[in-house]
Design an enzyme around this catalytic site. Structure first.
Site, PDB file in Angstrom:
ATOM      1  N   CYS A   1      47.079  48.681  43.706  1.00  0.00           N
ATOM      2  CA  CYS A   1      46.847  49.754  44.671  1.00  0.00           C
ATOM      3  C   CYS A   1      45.376  50.145  44.624  1.00  0.00           C
ATOM      4  O   CYS A   1      44.986  51.176  44.068  1.00  0.00           O
ATOM      5  CB  CYS A   1      47.753  50.942  44.346  1.00  0.00           C
ATOM      6  SG  CYS A   1      47.726  52.213  45.623  1.00  0.00           S
TER       7      CYS A   1
ATOM      8  N   TYR B   1      32.135  41.354  39.482  1.00  0.00           N
ATOM      9  CA  TYR B   1      30.918  40.563  39.681  1.00  0.00           C
ATOM     10  C   TYR B   1      30.774  39.990  41.086  1.00  0.00           C
ATOM     11  O   TYR B   1      29.840  39.232  41.340  1.00  0.00           O
ATOM     12  CB  TYR B   1      30.900  39.353  38.724  1.00  0.00           C
ATOM     13  CG  TYR B   1      30.996  39.649  37.263  1.00  0.00           C
ATOM     14  CD1 TYR B   1      30.204  40.627  36.661  1.00  0.00           C
ATOM     15  CD2 TYR B   1      31.866  38.926  36.449  1.00  0.00           C
ATOM     16  CE1 TYR B   1      30.288  40.871  35.303  1.00  0.00           C
ATOM     17  CE2 TYR B   1      31.952  39.157  35.088  1.00  0.00           C
ATOM     18  CZ  TYR B   1      31.159  40.133  34.524  1.00  0.00           C
ATOM     19  OH  TYR B   1      31.238  40.371  33.180  1.00  0.00           O
TER      20      TYR B   1
ATOM     21  N   PRO C   1      28.748  27.736  23.534  1.00  0.00           N
ATOM     22  CA  PRO C   1      29.412  27.603  24.835  1.00  0.00           C
ATOM     23  C   PRO C   1      30.765  28.295  24.845  1.00  0.00           C
ATOM     24  O   PRO C   1      31.531  28.193  23.889  1.00  0.00           O
ATOM     25  CB  PRO C   1      29.570  26.089  24.993  1.00  0.00           C
ATOM     26  CG  PRO C   1      29.635  25.576  23.587  1.00  0.00           C
ATOM     27  CD  PRO C   1      28.732  26.483  22.780  1.00  0.00           C
TER      28      PRO C   1
ATOM     29  N   GLY D   1      25.748  30.380  27.721  1.00  0.00           N
ATOM     30  CA  GLY D   1      25.395  30.727  29.096  1.00  0.00           C
ATOM     31  C   GLY D   1      25.350  29.549  30.038  1.00  0.00           C
ATOM     32  O   GLY D   1      24.884  29.673  31.175  1.00  0.00           O
TER      33      GLY D   1
ATOM     34  N   ARG E   1      32.396  29.861  28.470  1.00  0.00           N
ATOM     35  CA  ARG E   1      32.811  29.537  29.829  1.00  0.00           C
ATOM     36  C   ARG E   1      32.746  28.026  30.094  1.00  0.00           C
ATOM     37  O   ARG E   1      33.617  27.443  30.743  1.00  0.00           O
ATOM     38  CB  ARG E   1      31.894  30.269  30.813  1.00  0.00           C
ATOM     39  CG  ARG E   1      32.241  30.078  32.275  1.00  0.00           C
ATOM     40  CD  ARG E   1      31.057  30.447  33.176  1.00  0.00           C
ATOM     41  NE  ARG E   1      30.425  31.689  32.777  1.00  0.00           N
ATOM     42  CZ  ARG E   1      30.717  32.879  33.284  1.00  0.00           C
ATOM     43  NH1 ARG E   1      31.645  32.975  34.224  1.00  0.00           N
ATOM     44  NH2 ARG E   1      30.070  33.953  32.878  1.00  0.00           N
TER      45      ARG E   1
END
Length: 432
Positions: A361, A334, A291, A248, A293
């Site tokens: 679309c 998000y 870890p 995180g 991200r």
């Protein structure tokens, strides 16, 4: 503009990553294109590992592969001495194809199927992170049938709410993940597991959220867990060999974000664990973190070709690109924010504010709102930064748009690691 890693402007006035001209990458591999700065991934991985080594702490840094799972990325994680966190049979299969050491694989997920668990047990992976009573019973049943044993961690929810988006909060009590630490569920699960002949409870796991910019939540989670560990030591004579505090760790997407170094996360977490171990006269557990991200997020850049434009006088200028929510759904999901430049003229003065529209679309397919740019013309290349996590891994075929290719760049060389999907391959699985 803030450039991450090896990203810079070269002598041609083009954006360059890993020593490779991004305009040449777009010409060679097409767009949209995911580009990964391998040197930066290595730097991020070593930032965590080296800090544990400097502190003399026995630890595992497990790459949370849901952020970006490909054979090449998993092999890179192995090169850097990482363990691996997988959350599905598909991610486990990718790890096996990559030849990743099975004893360093940790299998997460709140609803693992029998087939997925059988795959994990067949390959004798290092650890299964158990999320609920159903899974605990299922593992015991399969192990009994096959006469095998396995290592597990119990995932607990410590009741800590990290400061992040509601969809990526996972450590609070009202969560689909884990055994509640406060209401007795976690202790009941531990008692069941300790009485099993087929599982060894290595320890406990928690994950309090994602994109977290301080250590407060991790420190509080450690305190809550150790309060229970002390009770379990007294009542059940149990002490964990492993404490997994999840991941995180936040990254910088825009100037609004203020992440702290990997070393600071590690040092403050270890400092708190040592305090708790001393206070409760317990043995120092091996520390695991996850870890994802923070290893790959800012190492990824997506290249798009600019197409049409729509000007609404006195309202907004829309500039459309050849990708969108099919390759990056995070803005729609998000409200995620990104920074971007025109890769063919990154230093040109911004003389207008535009909003970057995707080609799907869908009115919500907007990648970036109100982005300062120089005049954007058709066929210019837009480089969107920090797309390394949850871009490729959440890509989809909405509107039957094929998924982009993925390229690694390092030391002036590019390597295609995922081929671009084409319409014929996207339709190959359809039954007439």
């Amino acid at each position: 503009m803030y450039f991450h890693g090896t990203t810079k402007v070269n002598e041609k006035g083009h954006l360059e990553i890993g020593g490779v001209d991004t305009i040449e990458l777009a010409q060679k591999y097409g767009t949209p294109l995911y580009v990964y700065d391998v040197a930066l991934i290595r730097e991020r991985a070593r930032g965590f590992k080296n800090t544990f080594d400097e502190l003399g702490i026995k630890a595992q840094v497990a790459y949370a592969s849901k952020a970006f799972s490909t054979v090449a990325m998993i092999q890179l994680a192995e090169e850097e001495g990482l363990s691996l966190d997988v959350v599905s049979g598909g991610e486990l299969y990718t790890a096996l194809v990559a030849g990743f050491p099975v004893h360093k694989i940790h299998f997460h997920g709140n609803n693992k199927s029998r087939a997925e668990l059988e795959m994990a047990l067949e390959h004798q992976i290092g650890c299964i992170v158990v999320d609920n009573f159903h899974e605990l019973d299922l593992i015991d049943s399969i192990c009994s049938e096959k006469n095998v044993k396995t290592n597990i961690l119990l995932r607990v929810t410590p009741g800590i709410e990290a400061h992040t988006h509601d969809y990526i909060l996972t450590g609070q009590e009202d969560s689909k993940f884990g055994f509640d630490l406060q209401n007795g569920q976690a202790e009941k699960a531990l008692q069941i597991a300790l009485n099993s002949n087929f599982v060894e409870v290595l320890g406990v796991h928690c994950h309090i959220g994602s994109q977290i910019f301080d250590t407060t939540g991790f420190v509080l989670a450690a305190r809550k867990i150790f309060e229970k560990l002390k009770e379990w030591k007294d009542r059940l004579s149990y002490e964990p060999k492993v404490l997994n505090l999840g991941g995180g760790f936040g990254i910088r997407y825009t100037e609004e974000d203020d992440p702290i170094p990997a070393s600071q996360y590690v040092k403050e977490i270890i400092n708190e664990v040592k305090k708790q171990v001393s206070a409760y006269s317990m043995k120092m557990p091996e520390i695991w973190i996850e870890p994802g991200r923070s290893l790959v997020g800012d190492a990824g850049t997506t290249l798009y070709q600019i197409g049409s434009r729509k000007d609404v006088p006195n309202v907004r200028h829309y500039v459309a690109v050849d990708g969108g929510m099919s390759d990056n759904i995070r803005p729609a999901l998000y409200n995620a924010k990104y920074e971007a430049v025109l890769a063919n003229k990154p230093l040109a003065k911004a003389d207008e504010t535009v909003s970057i529209a995707g080609k799907c679309c869908e009115s919500g397919d907007m990648l970036i709102w109100d982005l300062p740019l120089p005049k954007a013309d058709s066929d210019d290349i837009l480089a969107v930064f920090c797309t390394g996590a949850y871009g490729y891994s959440m890509a989809n075929n909405y509107n039957r748009i094929p998924r982009p290719a993925v390229v690694f760049v390092e030391n002036g060389e590019s390597m295609l690691v995922v081929k671009r999907k084409h319409m014929r391959t996207s339709s190959a699985m359809i039954c007439l």
